[in-house]
Scaffold this motif. Sequence first.
Motif, PDB file in Angstrom:
ATOM      1  N   ASN A   3      41.132  36.721  36.117  1.00 53.01           N
ATOM      2  CA  ASN A   3      40.147  37.647  36.666  1.00 53.01           C
ATOM      3  C   ASN A   3      40.828  38.598  37.653  1.00 53.01           C
ATOM      4  O   ASN A   3      41.949  38.349  38.095  1.00 53.01           O
ATOM      5  CB  ASN A   3      38.977  36.889  37.303  1.00 53.01           C
ATOM      6  CG  ASN A   3      39.375  36.101  38.533  1.00 53.01           C
ATOM      7  OD1 ASN A   3      40.407  36.353  39.146  1.00 53.01           O
ATOM      8  ND2 ASN A   3      38.556  35.147  38.894  1.00 53.01           N
ATOM      9  N   PRO A   4      40.198  39.693  38.008  1.00 56.32           N
ATOM     10  CA  PRO A   4      40.822  40.692  38.885  1.00 56.32           C
ATOM     11  C   PRO A   4      41.233  40.127  40.242  1.00 56.32           C
ATOM     12  O   PRO A   4      42.217  40.569  40.831  1.00 56.32           O
ATOM     13  CB  PRO A   4      39.741  41.755  39.045  1.00 56.32           C
ATOM     14  CG  PRO A   4      38.882  41.620  37.843  1.00 56.32           C
ATOM     15  CD  PRO A   4      38.917  40.171  37.489  1.00 56.32           C
ATOM     16  N   HIS A   8      44.965  40.500  41.791  1.00 60.46           N
ATOM     17  CA  HIS A   8      45.183  41.087  43.119  1.00 60.46           C
ATOM     18  C   HIS A   8      45.964  40.123  44.013  1.00 60.46           C
ATOM     19  O   HIS A   8      46.890  40.522  44.722  1.00 60.46           O
ATOM     20  CB  HIS A   8      43.834  41.430  43.749  1.00 60.46           C
ATOM     21  CG  HIS A   8      43.950  42.056  45.091  1.00 60.46           C
ATOM     22  ND1 HIS A   8      43.939  41.321  46.251  1.00 60.46           N
ATOM     23  CD2 HIS A   8      44.107  43.340  45.473  1.00 60.46           C
ATOM     24  CE1 HIS A   8      44.073  42.120  47.286  1.00 60.46           C
ATOM     25  NE2 HIS A   8      44.179  43.362  46.835  1.00 60.46           N
ATOM     26  N   SER A   9      45.610  38.865  43.979  1.00 61.52           N
ATOM     27  CA  SER A   9      46.287  37.862  44.796  1.00 61.52           C
ATOM     28  C   SER A   9      47.758  37.741  44.395  1.00 61.52           C
ATOM     29  O   SER A   9      48.645  37.685  45.257  1.00 61.52           O
ATOM     30  CB  SER A   9      45.576  36.517  44.647  1.00 61.52           C
ATOM     31  OG  SER A   9      46.223  35.531  45.388  1.00 61.52           O
ATOM     32  N   GLY A  63      43.024  32.294  50.366  1.00 63.30           N
ATOM     33  CA  GLY A  63      43.007  31.344  49.261  1.00 63.30           C
ATOM     34  C   GLY A  63      42.135  31.797  48.115  1.00 63.30           C
ATOM     35  O   GLY A  63      42.021  32.979  47.817  1.00 63.30           O
ATOM     36  N   ASP A  64      41.487  30.838  47.507  1.00 62.54           N
ATOM     37  CA  ASP A  64      40.631  31.124  46.350  1.00 62.54           C
ATOM     38  C   ASP A  64      39.165  30.945  46.710  1.00 62.54           C
ATOM     39  O   ASP A  64      38.389  30.380  45.960  1.00 62.54           O
ATOM     40  CB  ASP A  64      41.002  30.207  45.180  1.00 62.54           C
ATOM     41  CG  ASP A  64      42.381  30.518  44.642  1.00 62.54           C
ATOM     42  OD1 ASP A  64      42.744  31.701  44.674  1.00 62.54           O
ATOM     43  OD2 ASP A  64      43.082  29.598  44.204  1.00 62.54           O
ATOM     44  N   ALA A  73      31.168  38.483  40.066  1.00 60.31           N
ATOM     45  CA  ALA A  73      30.850  38.879  38.702  1.00 60.31           C
ATOM     46  C   ALA A  73      29.342  38.969  38.543  1.00 60.31           C
ATOM     47  O   ALA A  73      28.604  38.101  38.984  1.00 60.31           O
ATOM     48  CB  ALA A  73      31.421  37.864  37.723  1.00 60.31           C
ATOM     49  N   GLY A  74      28.886  40.014  37.948  1.00 59.89           N
ATOM     50  CA  GLY A  74      27.462  40.195  37.705  1.00 59.89           C
ATOM     51  C   GLY A  74      26.698  40.689  38.915  1.00 59.89           C
ATOM     52  O   GLY A  74      25.477  40.670  38.921  1.00 59.89           O
ATOM     53  N   ALA A  75      27.404  41.130  39.950  1.00 60.13           N
ATOM     54  CA  ALA A  75      26.721  41.579  41.162  1.00 60.13           C
ATOM     55  C   ALA A  75      25.916  42.839  40.910  1.00 60.13           C
ATOM     56  O   ALA A  75      24.911  43.070  41.560  1.00 60.13           O
ATOM     57  CB  ALA A  75      27.733  41.830  42.271  1.00 60.13           C
ATOM     58  N   ASP A  76      26.372  43.644  39.966  1.00 60.67           N
ATOM     59  CA  ASP A  76      25.641  44.887  39.704  1.00 60.67           C
ATOM     60  C   ASP A  76      24.569  44.692  38.634  1.00 60.67           C
ATOM     61  O   ASP A  76      23.888  45.629  38.273  1.00 60.67           O
ATOM     62  CB  ASP A  76      26.605  45.996  39.305  1.00 60.67           C
ATOM     63  CG  ASP A  76      27.327  45.683  38.006  1.00 60.67           C
ATOM     64  OD1 ASP A  76      27.768  46.621  37.351  1.00 60.67           O
ATOM     65  OD2 ASP A  76      27.461  44.497  37.673  1.00 60.67           O
ATOM     66  N   ARG A  77      24.393  43.488  38.141  1.00 61.34           N
ATOM     67  CA  ARG A  77      23.390  43.251  37.112  1.00 61.34           C
ATOM     68  C   ARG A  77      21.992  43.569  37.639  1.00 61.34           C
ATOM     69  O   ARG A  77      21.214  44.220  36.983  1.00 61.34           O
ATOM     70  CB  ARG A  77      23.461  41.812  36.617  1.00 61.34           C
ATOM     71  CG  ARG A  77      22.464  41.544  35.498  1.00 61.34           C
ATOM     72  CD  ARG A  77      22.569  40.127  34.974  1.00 61.34           C
ATOM     73  NE  ARG A  77      22.277  39.183  36.041  1.00 61.34           N
ATOM     74  CZ  ARG A  77      23.063  38.177  36.383  1.00 61.34           C
ATOM     75  NH1 ARG A  77      24.193  37.979  35.739  1.00 61.34           N
ATOM     76  NH2 ARG A  77      22.744  37.359  37.363  1.00 61.34           N
ATOM     77  N   GLY A  78      21.695  43.131  38.857  1.00 64.46           N
ATOM     78  CA  GLY A  78      20.390  43.411  39.437  1.00 64.46           C
ATOM     79  C   GLY A  78      20.178  44.893  39.654  1.00 64.46           C
ATOM     80  O   GLY A  78      19.084  45.411  39.480  1.00 64.46           O
ATOM     81  N   ALA A  79      21.237  45.598  40.013  1.00 60.24           N
ATOM     82  CA  ALA A  79      21.130  47.040  40.221  1.00 60.24           C
ATOM     83  C   ALA A  79      20.835  47.750  38.912  1.00 60.24           C
ATOM     84  O   ALA A  79      20.047  48.693  38.867  1.00 60.24           O
ATOM     85  CB  ALA A  79      22.416  47.579  40.844  1.00 60.24           C
TER      86      ALA A  79
END
Length: 119
Positions: A3-4, A8-9, A63-64, A73-79
Motif C-alpha cells: 500500500n502507499p 512511503h515508509s 511505525g505501522d 482507504a475508503g475515506a473519500d467513499r462517504g464524500a
Amino acid sequence: MPNPRQVHSGATRVLSFAMLAIGGALLVQAIAVHGGSSVLRVVLGILFLCGGAGRLYVETRRGDRPAPAGRGAGADRGARETGGERGAEGTHAERGAAHGRGGRRGTRNAGPRSSGRRR
C-alpha cells in the motif's frame, strides 16, 4: 502490491540512510583529506547526519500505526456518496448564503461586484 503507506515508509528509510552516508562521507573527507580545516564540510556533515538520524527516529516511532481518521482507504467513499467532500448540506459559505448571509462575513453586500468596503 504494497500500500502507499508502506512505499512511503520504505522510501523514507532509504533516503534517511542516504543522508547518513552523505553526512559521514562529508565528515570523513573534511577530517582525513583536509585535516579538519574545512568547517563548511564538517557543519554540513553534522547537519546531514542529524537530519538522517532524525528522519529514521521519527519513522521508527511512527511505525505501522493506522492512518488517522478520514485518511485511510475508503475515506473519500462517504464524500462520493454525498456529492463531494462538501457533505449533504454544502460548504460553509453555501450554508450561509442559504440563510441570507451571503456566505461572507463583515461585508454589507456579498455580491460578486462588492469589494467589501463601505461607501
